[in-house]
Write a protein that holds these residues in place. Sequence first.
Motif, PDB file in Angstrom:
ATOM      1  N   SER A  63       0.813  -1.214   0.000  1.00 42.48           N
ATOM      2  CA  SER A  63       0.000   0.000   0.000  1.00 42.48           C
ATOM      3  C   SER A  63       0.848   1.266   0.000  1.00 42.48           C
ATOM      4  O   SER A  63       0.347   2.347  -0.330  1.00 42.48           O
ATOM      5  CB  SER A  63      -0.921   0.018   1.222  1.00 42.48           C
ATOM      6  OG  SER A  63      -0.162   0.086   2.413  1.00 42.48           O
ATOM      7  N   CYS A  64       2.112   1.180   0.390  1.00 39.20           N
ATOM      8  CA  CYS A  64       2.994   2.336   0.392  1.00 39.20           C
ATOM      9  C   CYS A  64       4.427   1.841   0.524  1.00 39.20           C
ATOM     10  O   CYS A  64       4.669   0.644   0.748  1.00 39.20           O
ATOM     11  CB  CYS A  64       2.651   3.319   1.514  1.00 39.20           C
ATOM     12  SG  CYS A  64       2.684   2.592   3.159  1.00 39.20           S
ATOM     13  N   PHE A  65       5.378   2.756   0.368  1.00 40.99           N
ATOM     14  CA  PHE A  65       6.794   2.376   0.352  1.00 40.99           C
ATOM     15  C   PHE A  65       7.587   3.398   1.147  1.00 40.99           C
ATOM     16  O   PHE A  65       7.475   4.605   0.912  1.00 40.99           O
ATOM     17  CB  PHE A  65       7.298   2.330  -1.095  1.00 40.99           C
ATOM     18  CG  PHE A  65       8.584   1.570  -1.285  1.00 40.99           C
ATOM     19  CD1 PHE A  65       8.572   0.257  -1.728  1.00 40.99           C
ATOM     20  CD2 PHE A  65       9.810   2.164  -1.001  1.00 40.99           C
ATOM     21  CE1 PHE A  65       9.751  -0.465  -1.900  1.00 40.99           C
ATOM     22  CE2 PHE A  65      10.993   1.456  -1.171  1.00 40.99           C
ATOM     23  CZ  PHE A  65      10.962   0.133  -1.616  1.00 40.99           C
ATOM     24  N   GLY A  66       8.390   2.922   2.095  1.00 40.45           N
ATOM     25  CA  GLY A  66       9.203   3.812   2.908  1.00 40.45           C
ATOM     26  C   GLY A  66      10.681   3.584   2.672  1.00 40.45           C
ATOM     27  O   GLY A  66      11.112   2.458   2.417  1.00 40.45           O
ATOM     28  N   ILE A  67      11.461   4.648   2.764  1.00 40.12           N
ATOM     29  CA  ILE A  67      12.917   4.569   2.620  1.00 40.12           C
ATOM     30  C   ILE A  67      13.559   5.184   3.851  1.00 40.12           C
ATOM     31  O   ILE A  67      13.312   6.349   4.178  1.00 40.12           O
ATOM     32  CB  ILE A  67      13.427   5.326   1.382  1.00 40.12           C
ATOM     33  CG1 ILE A  67      12.761   4.812   0.110  1.00 40.12           C
ATOM     34  CG2 ILE A  67      14.944   5.205   1.265  1.00 40.12           C
ATOM     35  CD1 ILE A  67      13.095   5.658  -1.136  1.00 40.12           C
ATOM     36  N   ALA A  68      14.385   4.414   4.525  1.00 39.29           N
ATOM     37  CA  ALA A  68      15.229   4.932   5.603  1.00 39.29           C
ATOM     38  C   ALA A  68      16.641   5.046   5.054  1.00 39.29           C
ATOM     39  O   ALA A  68      17.162   4.094   4.476  1.00 39.29           O
ATOM     40  CB  ALA A  68      15.205   3.989   6.800  1.00 39.29           C
ATOM     41  N   SER A  69      17.258   6.191   5.217  1.00 40.31           N
ATOM     42  CA  SER A  69      18.610   6.399   4.697  1.00 40.31           C
ATOM     43  C   SER A  69      19.490   7.053   5.737  1.00 40.31           C
ATOM     44  O   SER A  69      19.032   7.859   6.557  1.00 40.31           O
ATOM     45  CB  SER A  69      18.577   7.283   3.448  1.00 40.31           C
ATOM     46  OG  SER A  69      19.893   7.615   3.016  1.00 40.31           O
ATOM     47  N   ALA A  70      20.782   6.691   5.687  1.00 33.60           N
ATOM     48  CA  ALA A  70      21.763   7.444   6.459  1.00 33.60           C
ATOM     49  C   ALA A  70      21.664   8.911   6.066  1.00 33.60           C
ATOM     50  O   ALA A  70      21.292   9.248   4.933  1.00 33.60           O
ATOM     51  CB  ALA A  70      23.160   6.901   6.185  1.00 33.60           C
ATOM     52  N   GLY A  71      21.970   9.795   6.985  1.00 37.30           N
ATOM     53  CA  GLY A  71      21.733  11.199   6.744  1.00 37.30           C
ATOM     54  C   GLY A  71      23.008  12.032   6.680  1.00 37.30           C
ATOM     55  O   GLY A  71      24.117  11.503   6.779  1.00 37.30           O
ATOM     56  N   PRO A  72      22.777  13.313   6.464  1.00 39.92           N
ATOM     57  CA  PRO A  72      21.503  14.014   6.482  1.00 39.92           C
ATOM     58  C   PRO A  72      20.602  13.671   5.285  1.00 39.92           C
ATOM     59  O   PRO A  72      21.086  13.269   4.232  1.00 39.92           O
ATOM     60  CB  PRO A  72      21.896  15.492   6.410  1.00 39.92           C
ATOM     61  CG  PRO A  72      23.333  15.548   6.812  1.00 39.92           C
ATOM     62  CD  PRO A  72      23.914  14.254   6.353  1.00 39.92           C
TER      63      PRO A  72
END
Length: 332
Positions: A63-72
Amino acid sequence: MTVYGALDIGGTKIAGALVDDTGTLVARAQRPTPARESAEVLMAAVTSVVDELARHSMWDAQSCFGIASAGPVDTAAGTVSPVNIPAWRRFPLVERVAAHPRMPAGTRPVLVGDAVAMTAAEHWLGAARGFDNALCMVVSTGVGGGLVLDGRLRTGRTGNAGHIGHITVDLHGSVCPCGAPGCVEGLASGTSIAAYAEASGWTPPPGGPATAAEVARSARAGDPRALAAYDRAARALAAAVAATAALVELDLVVVGGGVAQAGDTLFAPLRAHLAGYAVLDFTRGLPVVPALLALDAGLIGAAAAASATPGRSTAIPTRTAEASGRTAAWTA
């Protein structure tokens, strides 16, 4: 079953998953991060992970897609500039992932920092569940953090609130790749722990890698150089935690990431140093506990953050904070 797509991108690995509404990983894929390669080589590794997930039978049900990334990161622009991935500076990661040919029509991925994702996951299902005010930290190739305040995940204008790895704790320290001197990350990341131990004369087992995990193994065996490397890292973390607690008042600190897998080799000196730094009445005795969701917290949190984006329908429920009676949510 409701399913959410997720990516978790860091300096060591690029992981992807399909996550259901109980936080269970239905499918998982992973590649090493070619952190010193070009922007396109890096993107090819991300695409390879998405390709593998797209072959799963539940892919089209997401139903949706999330992205977690190193930052900033810049959540509004959909761009990332990870300190430990030099080729990506204002890289349009959301746009590139959205353009994947198998991405469901109309899906625009939701971007969050990796430590913010970990915080969302730990607040939903992990060690911070039931706490209204918590700092959650990822100590790995880099050092990041996220904040839950008054029962809500606080991400800030660009999604970088709680980025504890770039608090200066040594005014005369080496300049961090971010440009500031003496950052926590330069003292407490896995890379820094291994580098400091080697500079002190520690050597890994013959043929083995010089990693924080190997340093921890030596520390458990009593090697004073390895113990000193972890003590140095713990002192830096403690100074940053105490500063954060003084600013916002905390009920709990949760520490996850690869370095946290060292257990008491990290946590014992961290708690001891924190007792020396957090001396005000409202900061004293702050509990510091390991994350419960281990290395999949970024994926679970990316799914949770995407699901909780305003305007989306979601099957992930808002949690009631049992410890305080207040309502916990993930909105910024």
